[in-house]
Design a protein around this motif. Structure first.
Motif, short mmCIF file in Angstrom:
data_model
loop_
_atom_site.label_atom_id
_atom_site.label_comp_id
_atom_site.label_asym_id
_atom_site.label_seq_id
_atom_site.Cartn_x
_atom_site.Cartn_y
_atom_site.Cartn_z
N VAL A 104 3.48 4.96 -2.91
CA VAL A 104 4.81 5.31 -3.39
C VAL A 104 4.60 6.10 -4.67
O VAL A 104 4.15 5.57 -5.69
CB VAL A 104 5.67 4.07 -3.66
CG1 VAL A 104 7.02 4.48 -4.23
CG2 VAL A 104 5.85 3.26 -2.38
N LYS A 105 4.89 7.39 -4.63
CA LYS A 105 4.61 8.28 -5.75
C LYS A 105 5.80 9.18 -6.00
O LYS A 105 6.29 9.85 -5.09
CB LYS A 105 3.36 9.12 -5.47
CG LYS A 105 2.85 9.90 -6.66
CD LYS A 105 1.51 10.54 -6.34
CE LYS A 105 0.94 11.24 -7.57
NZ LYS A 105 -0.39 11.83 -7.30
N ASP A 106 6.29 9.19 -7.24
CA ASP A 106 7.43 10.02 -7.63
C ASP A 106 8.64 9.78 -6.73
O ASP A 106 9.33 10.71 -6.31
CB ASP A 106 7.05 11.51 -7.60
CG ASP A 106 5.92 11.84 -8.57
OD1 ASP A 106 5.86 11.19 -9.63
OD2 ASP A 106 5.11 12.75 -8.27
N GLY A 107 8.86 8.51 -6.38
CA GLY A 107 10.02 8.16 -5.59
C GLY A 107 9.95 8.56 -4.13
O GLY A 107 10.98 8.67 -3.46
N ALA A 108 8.76 8.81 -3.61
CA ALA A 108 8.61 9.23 -2.22
C ALA A 108 7.37 8.59 -1.62
O ALA A 108 6.47 8.14 -2.34
CB ALA A 108 8.52 10.75 -2.11
N ILE A 109 7.32 8.53 -0.29
CA ILE A 109 6.16 8.02 0.41
C ILE A 109 5.15 9.15 0.57
O ILE A 109 5.46 10.21 1.13
CB ILE A 109 6.54 7.48 1.81
CG1 ILE A 109 7.51 6.30 1.67
CG2 ILE A 109 5.29 7.05 2.57
CD1 ILE A 109 6.93 5.10 0.96
N ALA A 110 3.94 8.95 0.07
CA ALA A 110 2.87 9.94 0.19
C ALA A 110 1.78 9.34 1.06
O ALA A 110 1.18 8.32 0.71
CB ALA A 110 2.32 10.31 -1.18
N SER A 111 1.51 9.96 2.20
CA SER A 111 0.49 9.45 3.10
C SER A 111 -0.90 9.83 2.59
O SER A 111 -1.08 10.89 1.99
CB SER A 111 0.70 9.98 4.52
OG SER A 111 0.62 11.39 4.54
N VAL A 112 -1.86 8.97 2.83
CA VAL A 112 -3.23 9.17 2.37
C VAL A 112 -4.12 9.42 3.58
O VAL A 112 -4.12 8.64 4.54
CB VAL A 112 -3.75 7.94 1.59
CG1 VAL A 112 -5.19 8.15 1.14
CG2 VAL A 112 -2.86 7.66 0.40
N ASP A 113 -4.86 10.50 3.56
CA ASP A 113 -5.79 10.82 4.64
C ASP A 113 -6.87 9.74 4.70
O ASP A 113 -7.58 9.52 3.72
CB ASP A 113 -6.42 12.19 4.40
CG ASP A 113 -7.24 12.67 5.58
OD1 ASP A 113 -8.23 11.99 5.91
OD2 ASP A 113 -6.90 13.72 6.16
N GLU A 114 -7.01 9.08 5.83
CA GLU A 114 -7.95 7.96 5.94
C GLU A 114 -9.40 8.40 5.85
O GLU A 114 -10.28 7.59 5.55
CB GLU A 114 -7.71 7.20 7.24
CG GLU A 114 -7.93 8.03 8.50
CD GLU A 114 -7.71 7.21 9.75
OE1 GLU A 114 -8.22 6.08 9.81
OE2 GLU A 114 -7.03 7.71 10.68
#
Length: 210
Positions: free
Chosen positions: A5-15
């Motif tokens: 959760v970054k800057d009020g949004a969901i940020a997906s992380v490359d596995e």
């Protein structure tokens, strides 16, 4: 599936790379469901207007080339899929690094205990340690254990990738502390300082379920 959760949004992380993937939303309402779970404002779902495989996209280019430090391990795949040969360029100076074989453990606990012992011994000898982890969660779990042992260190993962260059640059310094990372490298220089003929060691461990 990792996300922050970054800057009020969901940020997906490359596995695989451990980096935040910009402008990616999971399909079929999954991204919206995660936003609801985290109590964030729901954003409008996008639509896929077209798609193409990476192999077919590259086939459009009349000439293809590139440079990377990890291509040799995938030489067969490059030859089979893309029809591209991989050439290894010799280093300017002889390689003095010693690549130790992987150590395999039956359980995750045994692996992590071995990593802790190795970090403590290396740290007490005054040599810096660069530890690679498999996920953001693992990097932070390992950090908690190191705090319990009183070992100063820095964590590099998708939460603070903006400081990557500055953090990694000091990973080889005696006073730079030990480093935990969950990111694929992208050309950041590690300034190493040799002492009594020894250099910092990168730890690689893996485990398998019994």
């Amino acid at each position: 599936m990792d996300y922050l959760v970054k800057d009020g949004a969901i940020a997906s992380v490359d596995e695989f790379k451990g980096r935040i993937v910009e402008d990616r939303r999971w399909p079929a309402g999954l991204h919206t469901a995660v936003e609801a779970k985290e109590g964030l404002a729901l954003k409008k779902e996008g639509r896929v207007l077209g798609s193409i495989t990476l192999e077919n996209l590259i086939a459009f280019y009349p000439n293809v080339c590139g440079m990377t430090g990890t291509a040799a391990a995938q030489a067969g795949e490059f030859r089979t899929i893309y029809g591209i040969e991989v050439e290894v360029i010799a280093t300017n100076r002889p390689v003095i690094r010693v690549d130790h074989p992987d150590e395999v453990f039956e359980t995750r606990k045994e692996k992590e205990d071995a990593v802790m012992n190795e970090i403590q011994e290396t740290h007490q000898a005054g040599r810096p340690v660069l530890v690679g982890t498999c996920s953001v969660e693992e990097s932070e779990r390992t950090s908690v254990r190191l705090q319990g042992y009183g070992i100063p260190h820095q964590v590099l993962n998708a939460r603070n990738e903006e400081q990557e260059a500055g953090i990694v640059a000091r990973a080889g310094e005696r006073g730079g502390g030990d480093h935990l990372y969950h990111m694929a490298g992208r050309g950041t220089d590690i300034k190493t300082r040799r002492r009594r003929g020894r250099i910092g060691r990168a730890l690689r461990y893996r485990h398998q379920q019994a």
